[in-house]
Design an enzyme around this catalytic site. Structure first.
Site, short mmCIF file in Angstrom:
data_model
loop_
_atom_site.label_atom_id
_atom_site.label_comp_id
_atom_site.label_asym_id
_atom_site.label_seq_id
_atom_site.Cartn_x
_atom_site.Cartn_y
_atom_site.Cartn_z
CB CYS A 115 -0.95 0.01 1.18
SG CYS A 115 -0.16 -0.06 2.81
CG HIS B 87 -4.05 0.80 4.40
ND1 HIS B 87 -3.60 -0.14 3.51
CD2 HIS B 87 -4.93 1.59 3.72
CE1 HIS B 87 -4.20 0.03 2.34
NE2 HIS B 87 -5.00 1.09 2.44
#
Length: 378
Positions: A68, A323
């Site tokens: 990510c 994330h």
């Protein structure tokens, strides 16, 4: 212990599967290259260089192993038409092995696939494999600021044309002048330094929360007294003396990257995340933020210090488990998009403002990198 062992085993299996997929894709591509004649190869490479100017909407990147962070940083590069204008003029490596190891070339192929395909997202596997050769690993949590620096340096080092290296540096490089002045005599030293990001503190010298982006910039350029164990050796005095350390802004690039230092050691032996509320503007004028004493630039340089927000790389979660995603304003459509791996959607400025942070929500999404673009002269 059993749970940790199970996670490690699943991670190893996933990494092995991805490695096999990468190997298979490389073999297919090599076979394709061998089957093409020289004319067909030239035509295909010519098409690669043309696609950087095509518009095919906002395309996502699939997560291929805790990627990510990589996906978010890549989107910020590839959505910048000033960067892709440089990328499409690179020299194509002559051999297949060189192509597989060349980061700019693999980024260009990824851009081609994103802009010429019909899918909502593509797999960045060839580029990920290329980066792994240069010790940028998958299946680990990266820091977006560090990964940006790593990618930028790999791109610069593998560009063969000096004029493109110069353009790339001009597009991203900040110039500051460092000052050191002895407080016991008149000795003063100056030197110019180049930076790719401005690493902005989130706390002041007394560990108090800074409340706006402008406060962070002021704090970064504020002079600091070097006392006690931080004293420097003065050649004129012949001993360690208190010094005044300051930094003055000399030049700002077309694409300006601000690093909000949300991960710190303040008042803790461990790295922790500062999630407090910190607003940032869409429009930023450095002439209104910094004082005359914090600048070392002429009027022509200062006249270009008008910026508008281009992208935000945001982090959610903690230092151990987090994330990344990217909010990017299309330079052609002037619309904001959220790039969350393979999921891409149009968003509003109010959605972007949700990355300001919240002191009571440690897992909330918070801006980590702010990328500003110089405004076009009226």
């Amino acid at each position: 212990m059993g749970q940790k062992s199970g996670r490690q085993e699943r991670s190893k299996k996933l990494e092995l599967a991805l490695s096999e997929t990468m190997k298979a894709e490389t073999e297919v591509q090599n076979n394709k290259d061998e089957g093409e004649g020289p004319k067909a190869k030239d035509q295909r490479l010519t098409s690669v260089f043309g696609v950087a100017d095509l518009k095919n909407g906002a395309i996502g990147l699939y997560n291929v192993g805790q990627s990510c962070c990589l996906n978010s940083v890549l989107q910020v590069f590839l959505m910048n038409i000033h960067f892709t204008g440089i990328l499409r003029r690179i020299t194509v490596p002559p051999r297949a092995g060189q192509k597989n190891r060349n980061v700019p070339y693999q980024m260009l192929l990824l851009l081609e696939e994103m802009q010429c395909g019909k899918r909502k997202a593509v797999f960045p596997i060839p580029l990920a494999r290329c980066l792994s050769v240069h010790r940028v690993k998958l299946f680990v949590q990266h820091d977006a600021a560090q990964l940006f620096l790593t990618l930028w340096n790999l791109i610069k080092d593998q560009m063969k044309k000096p004029e493109l290296v110069e353009e790339l540096s001009s597009l991203y490089t900040i110039c500051v002048q460092e000052h050191l002045a002895c407080q016991k005599c008149s000795l003063e030293t100056k030197r110019n330094s180049r930076m790719l990001t401005l690493p902005l503190p989130m706390l002041d010298a007394d560990s108090r929360v800074l409340k706006t982006l402008e406060d962070c910039l002021q704090s970064f350029f504020r002079p600091e007294e070097l006392m006690d164990h931080n004293m420097c050796f003065c050649e004129q005095c012949g001993r360690k003396t208190p010094f005044l350390q300051s930094m003055k802004l000399v030049h700002l690039p077309q694409t300006l990257t601000l690093h909000l230092k949300r991960f710190c050691f303040e008042e803790s032996p461990y790295v922790h995340k500062l999630s407090h509320y910190l607003p940032f503007p869409q429009d930023l004028d450095f002439n209104a933020v910094l004082t005359e004493n914090q600048c070392q630039a002429d009027d022509n340089e200062k006249a270009s210090w008008q910026y508008e927000l281009f992208a935000v790389v945001a982090h959610s979660g903690s230092t151990r488990c987090g994330h990344y995603c990217a909010y990017i304003r299309s330079l052609t459509e002037r619309k904001w998009y959220c790039f969350n791996d393979s999921q891409v959607c149009q968003v509003s400025w109010d959605d972007v403002k949700c990355t300001y942070g919240h002191s009571n929500l440690n897992w909330t999404e918070t801006a980590y990198l702010l990328i500003y673009m110089k405004k076009c002269p009226q």
